[in-house]
Design a protein around this motif. Sequence first.
Motif, PDB file in Angstrom:
ATOM      1  N   GLU A  40      49.909  17.405  25.801  1.00  0.00           N
ATOM      2  CA  GLU A  40      49.704  16.042  26.274  1.00  0.00           C
ATOM      3  C   GLU A  40      48.884  16.086  27.540  1.00  0.00           C
ATOM      4  O   GLU A  40      49.288  16.708  28.540  1.00  0.00           O
ATOM      5  N   ASP A 139      49.296   4.160  31.020  1.00  0.00           N
ATOM      6  CA  ASP A 139      48.505   4.083  29.796  1.00  0.00           C
ATOM      7  C   ASP A 139      47.372   3.078  29.916  1.00  0.00           C
ATOM      8  O   ASP A 139      46.508   3.030  29.026  1.00  0.00           O
ATOM      9  N   ASP A 173      46.431   4.372  17.385  1.00  0.00           N
ATOM     10  CA  ASP A 173      46.983   4.603  18.724  1.00  0.00           C
ATOM     11  C   ASP A 173      46.013   4.245  19.853  1.00  0.00           C
ATOM     12  O   ASP A 173      46.277   4.571  21.008  1.00  0.00           O
ATOM     13  N   VAL A 174      44.895   3.595  19.534  1.00  0.00           N
ATOM     14  CA  VAL A 174      44.025   3.076  20.596  1.00  0.00           C
ATOM     15  C   VAL A 174      44.568   1.732  21.060  1.00  0.00           C
ATOM     16  O   VAL A 174      44.813   0.832  20.252  1.00  0.00           O
ATOM     17  N   ARG A 175      44.754   1.593  22.352  1.00  0.00           N
ATOM     18  CA  ARG A 175      45.368   0.377  22.907  1.00  0.00           C
ATOM     19  C   ARG A 175      44.331  -0.651  23.337  1.00  0.00           C
ATOM     20  O   ARG A 175      44.450  -1.828  23.036  1.00  0.00           O
ATOM     21  N   SER A 293      41.678   3.312  26.323  1.00  0.00           N
ATOM     22  CA  SER A 293      43.041   3.656  26.733  1.00  0.00           C
ATOM     23  C   SER A 293      43.928   3.712  25.503  1.00  0.00           C
ATOM     24  O   SER A 293      43.659   3.053  24.504  1.00  0.00           O
ATOM     25  N   LYS A 294      44.996   4.502  25.581  1.00  0.00           N
ATOM     26  CA  LYS A 294      45.845   4.743  24.425  1.00  0.00           C
ATOM     27  C   LYS A 294      47.149   3.957  24.518  1.00  0.00           C
ATOM     28  O   LYS A 294      47.506   3.420  25.568  1.00  0.00           O
ATOM     29  N   ARG A 295      47.868   3.925  23.396  1.00  0.00           N
ATOM     30  CA  ARG A 295      49.170   3.270  23.344  1.00  0.00           C
ATOM     31  C   ARG A 295      50.219   4.144  24.029  1.00  0.00           C
ATOM     32  O   ARG A 295      50.091   5.367  24.049  1.00  0.00           O
ATOM     33  N   ALA A 298      51.570   7.828  22.758  1.00  0.00           N
ATOM     34  CA  ALA A 298      50.592   8.521  21.924  1.00  0.00           C
ATOM     35  C   ALA A 298      50.063   9.758  22.662  1.00  0.00           C
ATOM     36  O   ALA A 298      49.979   9.782  23.895  1.00  0.00           O
ATOM     37  N   ALA A 300      47.337  11.847  24.062  1.00  0.00           N
ATOM     38  CA  ALA A 300      45.959  11.586  24.473  1.00  0.00           C
ATOM     39  C   ALA A 300      44.993  12.607  23.887  1.00  0.00           C
ATOM     40  O   ALA A 300      43.865  12.268  23.522  1.00  0.00           O
ATOM     41  N   VAL A 303      44.456  11.656  20.138  1.00  0.00           N
ATOM     42  CA  VAL A 303      43.638  10.448  20.023  1.00  0.00           C
ATOM     43  C   VAL A 303      42.207  10.731  20.446  1.00  0.00           C
ATOM     44  O   VAL A 303      41.252  10.223  19.864  1.00  0.00           O
TER      45      VAL A 303
END
Length: 305
Positions: A40, A139, A173-175, A293-295, A298, A300, A303
């Motif tokens: 991560e 996030d 998982d892309v926010r 930015s990610k969820r 998730a 990184a 993603v």
Amino acid sequence: MKTQIAGRLADAFLTSKLTPLLLAAALGLGIYTSATLPSEEEPQIIVPLADIYLPMPGSEPEEIENRALIPLENVLSGIAGVEYVYSHAQPGFGLVTVRYEVGRDLEDSLVRLYATLMKHADRMPASLAFPLVKTVAIDDVPFFSVTLAGDEDHAVLRQIAEEVATSFESVPDVRDVQITGGQPREIRVELSTERMAALGVDPGTVMERLRAGNVSFEAGRYSAADRVVRVVTGGFLESAADVAAVVLDVRDGSLVQVGDVAEVTDGAAEVDSYTFHGVPGEVLSPMVSISVSKRPGADATEVGH
């Protein structure tokens, strides 16, 4: 010579035939763990953070600082778990950032913040609208960015970036995807004072008709041939022709439309900033950046790949 316990233990390992096997097993276990252990780039660290927006139209930064920011800083600093309080003032607007200690419960921290703001609302200036509180999480910080640069102008690069951003949004998982730079598309309505005066139309009427014309809603449903038919009225304004055709009034049986009192154009928005890419001393190219930015929760790294 008398040997201590550590010496006897080391001597046993040096002469034992099991030592190479144990070393090989440990090395194999380490390789397997490194290959299978989830990685991560940004571990989930809970740091409750909130921005408080304080709109005070017409006020100078010094007035905002003395009447709103300083009293609010003193109040917020007394909340249990608050570690830092930052503030910033500019004409007509103030910003206060509250940061709690690492590991504090996010929901409990926000409840305490809202309760404190409501408790001391009577101490705020009369010209201050109710503060807007926006939470900030780790996030929300973009973990991936890409820059588009080339010989195209800012408007074309912006259009390409919007298409790329749309494809990024479909990645699991892309926010959030944000675009920086370039000139976005804009339908501009430039009112003519002479035409408005001749037709007796005021700017408020134009704004009201445009707002009402840019609405789509369901008017009803009915059943036919074992099907349910939805009736939708209105529609969103998608082009300069749609905007110019919005009806403002009816005069002597003739329609008065937006195009009669204004010049309507569809193109790039007015420039308010420039972004360039290149090396100092050489010709710079227009650029547009896309940040992702990610969820929460998730990976990184995954993603990003």
